[in-house]
Design a protein around this motif. Structure first.
Motif, PDB file in Angstrom:
ATOM      1  N   ARG A   1       0.819  -1.207   0.000  1.00  0.00           N
ATOM      2  CA  ARG A   1       0.000   0.000   0.000  1.00  0.00           C
ATOM      3  C   ARG A   1       0.856   1.262   0.000  1.00  0.00           C
ATOM      4  N   LYS A   2       1.960   1.227   0.739  1.00  0.00           N
ATOM      5  CA  LYS A   2       2.871   2.373   0.734  1.00  0.00           C
ATOM      6  C   LYS A   2       3.496   2.535  -0.642  1.00  0.00           C
TER       7      LYS A   2
ATOM      8  N   GLY B   1       1.080   4.026  -2.976  1.00  0.00           N
ATOM      9  CA  GLY B   1       0.959   5.457  -2.713  1.00  0.00           C
ATOM     10  C   GLY B   1       2.088   6.252  -3.348  1.00  0.00           C
TER      11      GLY B   1
ATOM     12  N   ARG C   1       1.571   6.439  -7.098  1.00  0.00           N
ATOM     13  CA  ARG C   1       0.559   7.439  -7.451  1.00  0.00           C
ATOM     14  C   ARG C   1       1.128   8.851  -7.428  1.00  0.00           C
TER      15      ARG C   1
END
Length: 300
Positions: A230-231, A234, A237
């Motif tokens: 998830r990091k 991120g 993105r």
């Protein structure tokens, strides 16, 4: 003022000539640098561990596949996830897995739509165990080295959970780290500490790895076991809105500049900077700034 002897100056010039030749080999047709250099069309990548997240992918691979390649869609379009899925071997690098990874990286490098690559584990609790004993008996470092070089070309950040374990433990098996381990670790964390870790075969957790500068981000594992992923997503993105050409040549300047002296590195930077000037993206960036709107980059 120091004056170099003619022999030293010739050696410096020869070294720079070799660097130019190496950069030309690195660069392909498409981007013009000083002379006839050209930049690779490949984006940054993020390493992350943890089991796969199933949502947001355009397709699902077969569960028996050792490598799953997923192109994200919608707002994440341009991000590709390479999921290592060799659970029975603890994601150890087999000949087949190296071949699949190399093939995937080669394909992604030539895809202009790919902006960022996330390399992660789809096996809970482990990212990669290196090569297991059976595979070590079959492989030579000359087989691993080219693959490591390809991966190194796209690495941007390394993300890990605090529970992660990492190290170069080959000396326990009476061998040394292959595939560039003895060369790249000292460049990343310094010679003295690299010697200490390799000689002791010490295994670090996420916090220790971050403390010595081996990784960029460390975080507590979540209930789903995909905190690192998830990091990494991120971070990916954050990369997407930036100018594609600028991202490519900035990565090239950083990677190549770290291998040479400062003067040569500045020359590489200047050559890479020159590549952004005639692009349509640069003009779009200026116009978007003037009009106070998000830029619409096309990688041109």
């Amino acid at each position: 003022m120091a004056v170099a002897a003619p022999g030293a100056w010739r050696a410096l010039q020869a070294g720079r000539a070799r660097l130019v030749a190496a950069c030309r080999a690195w660069l392909g047709p498409g981007w013009r640098l000083s002379g006839s250099w050209a930049g690779r069309r490949e984006g940054p990548a993020v390493w992350a561990g943890g089991p796969a997240q199933r949502r947001g992918y355009s397709s699902e691979a077969k569960t028996e596949d050792e490598l799953r390649v997923r192109h994200l869609e919608e707002e994440d379009r341009g991000i590709v996830v390479l999921g290592i899925n060799r659970a029975y071997g603890k994601n150890s690098l087999s000949k087949n897995l190296i071949k699949m990874l190399s093939k995937a990286v080669d394909a992604l490098k030539s895809d202009k739509k790919v902006r960022t690559i996330i390399i992660r584990s789809e096996v809970p609790g482990i990212f990669c165990a290196g090569a297991d004993l059976k595979e070590r008996a079959k492989m030579h470092s000359s087989e691993v080295g080219p693959f490591v070089s390809k991966i190194r070309a796209v690495i941007n950040d390394i993300v890990a959970a605090s529970s992660a374990k990492m190290g170069l433990v080959e000396t326990k098996l009476a061998i040394i780290p292959g595939g560039g381990g003895t060369q790249r670790l000292p460049r990343a964390i310094g010679m003295s500490l690299a010697k200490e870790l390799i000689f002791s075969a010490r295994v670090l957790d996420g916090q220790e790895a971050k403390a010595v500068g081996l990784i960029s981000h460390v975080l507590e594992q979540n209930q789903e076991g995909d905190a690192a992923y998830r990091k990494a997503l991120g971070l990916a993105r954050e990369f997407l809105p930036q100018g594609p050409v600028a991202m490519r040549v900035a990565k090239l300047a950083i990677n190549q500049g770290m291998e040479v002296d400062l003067v040569t590195g500045l020359a590489i930077e200047e050559a890479c900077y020159a590549q952004t000037i005639p692009t349509k993206d640069r003009l779009e960036g200026l116009l978007a700034f003037k009009e106070k709107r998000p830029p619409r980059y096309k990688g041109e």
